[in-house]
Design an enzyme around this catalytic site. Sequence first.
Site, mmCIF file in Angstrom:
data_model
loop_
_atom_site.group_PDB
_atom_site.id
_atom_site.type_symbol
_atom_site.label_atom_id
_atom_site.label_comp_id
_atom_site.label_asym_id
_atom_site.label_seq_id
_atom_site.Cartn_x
_atom_site.Cartn_y
_atom_site.Cartn_z
ATOM 1 N N HIS A 1 0.826 -1.214 0.000
ATOM 2 C CA HIS A 1 0.000 0.000 0.000
ATOM 3 C C HIS A 1 0.861 1.265 0.000
ATOM 4 O O HIS A 1 0.422 2.330 -0.438
ATOM 5 C CB HIS A 1 -0.912 0.001 1.233
ATOM 6 C CG HIS A 1 -2.222 0.688 1.020
ATOM 7 N ND1 HIS A 1 -2.347 1.882 0.337
ATOM 8 C CD2 HIS A 1 -3.481 0.362 1.397
ATOM 9 C CE1 HIS A 1 -3.616 2.254 0.303
ATOM 10 N NE2 HIS A 1 -4.328 1.351 0.931
ATOM 11 N N ALA A 2 2.093 1.180 0.480
ATOM 12 C CA ALA A 2 2.983 2.346 0.479
ATOM 13 C C ALA A 2 3.283 2.819 -0.935
ATOM 14 O O ALA A 2 3.636 3.986 -1.146
ATOM 15 C CB ALA A 2 4.291 2.010 1.209
#
Length: 499
Positions: free
Chosen positions: A139-140
Amino acid sequence: MASITRMSGFDAGFLYMETPSMHMHTLKIAVLDPSTDNTFDNLIERMTERLRLLPPMRRRVVQVPFRLNHPVLVTQRSIDPERHFFRHDIGGDGTMRELEKLIGEICSTPLDRSVPLWELHLCEGLPDGKVAIVGKIHHALADGLAANAMLANVMDVASTDLRPGGARGETHDGVDDPSHSLLVRHALRDGARQILDFPKLITTTVRRILAVVRYRRAMEGSVPTPVKDAPRTSFNGPLTRRRSFATVTIPLAELKRARAAHATEIDGLTLNDVVLGVTSGALRRWLAAQGEFPLRSLLAGVPVGLDANDIEPRLMGNNVSNLFTTLATDVDDPVERLRTISITTRHAKAINQRLGTSLMDWSQFAPPAPFAAAVRAYSRVRGARFHPAAFNVIVSNVPGPRERVKIAGSQLSDVFSVGPLTEGIGLNVTVWSYMDHMNFSLLACPDLLPDVEVLAAYVPAALAELLGEPEPGAAAEPVAEDQQDTPEPGNHPGNQESA
C-alpha cells in the site's frame, strides 16, 4: 535524482504500520479465460516488457541512516524474476473456493523489503483451463486509484476509456543505491524544508477544524465518532498473521435497480450508499447467526480518493482519505436502514471535504523510528484488546474496467481486489466492478472471523431484502440443528453490545 524520490510521510506510514500480524499489501486478482498464452514464462515476459509503464514495480525502498527522514524510493536497473513471480497449481478442477483459500495463504505473508514491494502469483488448475493471476503490492506504493491506473497500463483495450491522458512511461534506466552520505545530506535538506511548512500547516489545520465544527453545529442528524461510537464485536481485536478470503458477484443492474427503487424516497441516494446497505444487511445476518448483535450500529471506515476527478491517471503513491459512517445495523427496516446510511454518509463526506488532506499533511512530520517502534510495541502486547476499535469494518468501492479487456494476450474473465486489514479491524470489504457486475471481495483474519465465506454468502440475500424480493435459495442462512430458534436481527431477546 530523477530515479531517487523521497516517500511522503503518508506513503511511508504504511511501512511503519506493518508488523508480523498486520501486512500492508493490497491484492488484485485477475481470472483469465483459457489461452495458449497463459503460461508462467509468458507472464514473466509480458510483465517485464511493461515495467516502464508500472513505476512502483521498479522501485525499491531504501531506509535513511538513523531514520533521519522518511525512506527514499530507488528505481532498480532490473528485477530478479525469481523474487517476484510464483507459480501454484490447484489441481485442474479447482473450485473458486479452493482459489479463495490459496489467495488467503498468499495474503498471509508480508512482502520482502529487500526488493521492490510486489509479487505476481500464477494460479493454475481452475476449471475449463482458466488461470488466475494474483497481484500483491504494498500500500505504500499505490492506493486503489493508482492500482487501477496500473492495471489499465497492462490491459489491451478496444477503446481509450480506461486511460484518459494515455499511458505514462518512464525513460530513465535506474540507478545504483545512493551512498549513506548522500542519503543523510538529502534527508537533512528535506527535513529543513519541511520545517518551513509547519506554521502554514498549523494555520490551515485550525481553519479546517473550525469549518468542521461549524458544519456539525448546523447539520441535521449526526456523524459517528471513531472509537467513541464503535461497538465491540468478535472480529474487532488483535490480528494474527493469518488471512482468509472470499468473494461474491452481484449484477450491477441489480444494484442500480435497488438505487432506483428508493431514489424517490431517499434524496441523494448513491450507488455507494447501496453498497454500504448491502454490506450492512449481510453483516446483520452474520451477527444474528453468531448470537452476537450489538445495540449500537457498526461503523464503517470508507477510503475516499482525493483525485478521482483528475484527468491524468496517477500510477504511484496514495492520495486518499477516510470518512467514517454508520452501517445502521441497529435499524430493522431495510429502507430506513438505507436512508440512515445515505444521510449519515452525505454528512460524513461533507466533513471529510472540509478536513481535506489534514491527516496526510501531518503525517509528513511523523518521526519514522518512534512511529514504527510504537506500532510494533502495540501489536506485540495485543493492544487492540484493551479498547474498542476506531471503527468495525473497512468498506471501499473502486470502479474497474467497463469493457472486456485482455491481459498479456489473454481475455480477462473477471477481476477482484481487496485492501489490507489494520490492527483491531479484522474485516475488509472491497467492491471492484468489471463490465456489468460488481465483485464483493472480503478479507478477514480467521482467528477473529472464522467463516468469511458464510458472510460473503449473505450478500445476495441482503440485496434481495433491499429490493423487497424473496431471498435467493443459494444464500439461505445455514442453520445448525441447535440454532433453529435463532431470532432475526434486531429481535434478539438478549440484544446487547458484545463484549
